[in-house]
Design an enzyme around this catalytic site. Structure first.
Site, PDB file in Angstrom:
ATOM      1  N   ASP A 169       0.821  -1.211   0.000  1.00 11.96           N
ATOM      2  CA  ASP A 169       0.000   0.000   0.000  1.00 11.96           C
ATOM      3  C   ASP A 169       0.855   1.261   0.000  1.00 11.96           C
ATOM      4  OD1 ASP A 169      -2.603  -1.121   0.025  1.00 11.96           O
ATOM      5  OD2 ASP A 169      -2.404  -1.589   2.141  1.00 11.96           O
ATOM      6  N   HIS A 170       1.869   1.296   0.858  1.00 14.05           N
ATOM      7  CA  HIS A 170       2.691   2.500   0.936  1.00 14.05           C
ATOM      8  C   HIS A 170       3.538   2.678  -0.323  1.00 14.05           C
ATOM      9  CE1 HIS A 170       1.837   2.437   5.381  1.00 14.05           C
ATOM     10  NE2 HIS A 170       1.600   3.683   5.032  1.00 14.05           N
TER      11      HIS A 170
END
Length: 402
Positions: A169-170
């Site tokens: 996600d990051h």
């Protein structure tokens, strides 16, 4: 750096909020739009942890410095209010699936007609085209598993294992931010916005781009090997006498083994026929690893660090998160920040990934405030886009807001 840029974020979990979160650290005004019950990730720790924990550092990390609006997108009046808000923005970031956005009039084609300068960032699992465009995709599914990262990361012959929370996600959040910043620059020349399409799948594939480039060119790629079978036994991990593991790396030209052998106090090793070339070291990898294991087990990592530094060998300790939290170099690199809370205190957290130093010694990348409560700024934000007290009360009466 981004002062004067208004961002509306209609998103849950991590990837899209991470992109908006960095923009908030860089000075943008970010409005986080949540359903009336709040972003599902607000309850993540309580749902997965047996411990009775207070607060949610996962949510705070990606949502600090934002203002919060809670609204029911399925309510016609709520959808209308949200459309007004989005049309007041420079950037709209969302991970809501396209079908739901279209029903609310928040799809790219509709919004671009009303505001051609809007930058519209879509973050999905699998992209906006193809048979799986509407398939839900968390990072462990789309970024980790389907992209090939999981199979390539696990050493050959071992079972796949899960990735850590938010890793994909990051990474995708940073990719999304890159697209947004490029579009903001492009708008200064053209006056027009554009669609930014980011996906966990595409970002995952890009994260192993070097291996995928080999796969695409030659039709195959080497698997990840165990320590004893490493393609380059010197690019490896070795445990020191203190129990800490050490990551050792070689350069790609010049004398590969000589400096390492000298640091070990065994310069003759690099001159042995069985270890003289890359090919011979690969053929005798298990034997070389066994020898190096025995050598590194003689001293603690502080001593090995001193010796390896003397010979300009690339190395790093394999640290636990607890050790990273105390790492003075990580602190010097600006990796940590304090996030204020609503009680007047602060909590330590992770900084955005890039430092932006000012001439006066301050940094442009900094936390602008705490993460918002659910709908904390709803009335305030609605009034900024033209609603008066009566209008806000009408939305409450209609069930569009709390």
């Amino acid at each position: 750096m981004l002062e004067g840029i208004r961002v509306v974020e209609l998103a849950t979990y991590i990837a899209a909020p991470a992109a908006a979160g960095i923009m908030a650290d860089w000075g943008a005004e970010v409005i986080k739009v949540e359903p009336l019950q709040g972003d599902a990730i607000r309850g993540m720790l309580k749902n997965v942890s047996a411990a009775n924990v207070e607060g949610n550092p996962i949510f705070d990390m990606d949502n600090r410095g934002k203002r919060g609006l809670a609204i029911d997108l399925r309510n016609d009046k709520g959808a209308e209010a949200l459309r007004k808000l989005v049309l007041s923005a420079d950037v709209f970031i969302t991970n809501v699936r396209p079908g739901g956005l279209a029903r609310a009039g928040l799809d790219w084609e509709t919004l671009r007609k009303e505001k051609p300068e809007l930058i519209y960032a879509s973050v999905t699992g699998y992209g906006l085209e193809g048979e799986d465009q509407d398939r839900p995709g968390f990072d462990m599914a789309a970024f980790w598993a389907r992209s090939g990262v999981a199979s390539l990361t696990a050493p050959k012959g071992t079972d796949p294992f899960p990735l850590r929370v938010g890793l994909g996600d990051h990474t995708t959040g940073m990719a999304t931010l890159n697209g947004i910043l490029g579009a903001l620059f492009d708008r200064t020349r053209t006056g027009k916005g554009r669609l930014i399409e980011a996906s966990l799948l595409r970002t995952g594939i890009y994260s192993i781009a070097s291996d995928m480039a080999i796969q695409l060119r030659y039709g195959r790629v080497a698997s990840t090997k165990s320590r004893e079978l490493a393609v380059n036994a010197l690019n490896n991990f070795f445990q020191c006498a203190c129990g800490t593991w050490l990551c050792l790396l070689t350069r790609h030209s010049g004398d590969i083994f000589g400096p390492i052998a000298a640091a070990l106090g065994k310069p003759e090793l690099a001159k042995e026929e069985r270890f003289l070339s890359a090919k011979s070291r690969r053929e005798n990898a298990a034997e070389l690893v066994h020898i190096l294991d025995a050598e590194f087990a003689k001293y603690d990592i502080a001593e090995w660090g001193r010796r390896l530094d003397e010979h300009d060998v690339v190395w790093a300790p394999v640290q636990t998160p607890a050790q990273v939290a105390d790492d003075t170099q990580a602190q010097a690199a600006g990796a940590f920040v304090d996030i204020p809370d609503h009680a007047g205190g602060t909590g330590r957290s992770v900084a955005s990934p890039v430092r932006l130093p000012n001439d006066d010694g301050t940094t442009e990348d900094r936390v602008r405030g705490p993460a918002p409560g659910i709908g904390e700024h709803t009335a305030e934000i609605l009034k900024e886009i033209g609603y008066d007290d009566a209008g806000v009360e009408a939305l409450k009466a209609a069930g569009a807001i709390n």
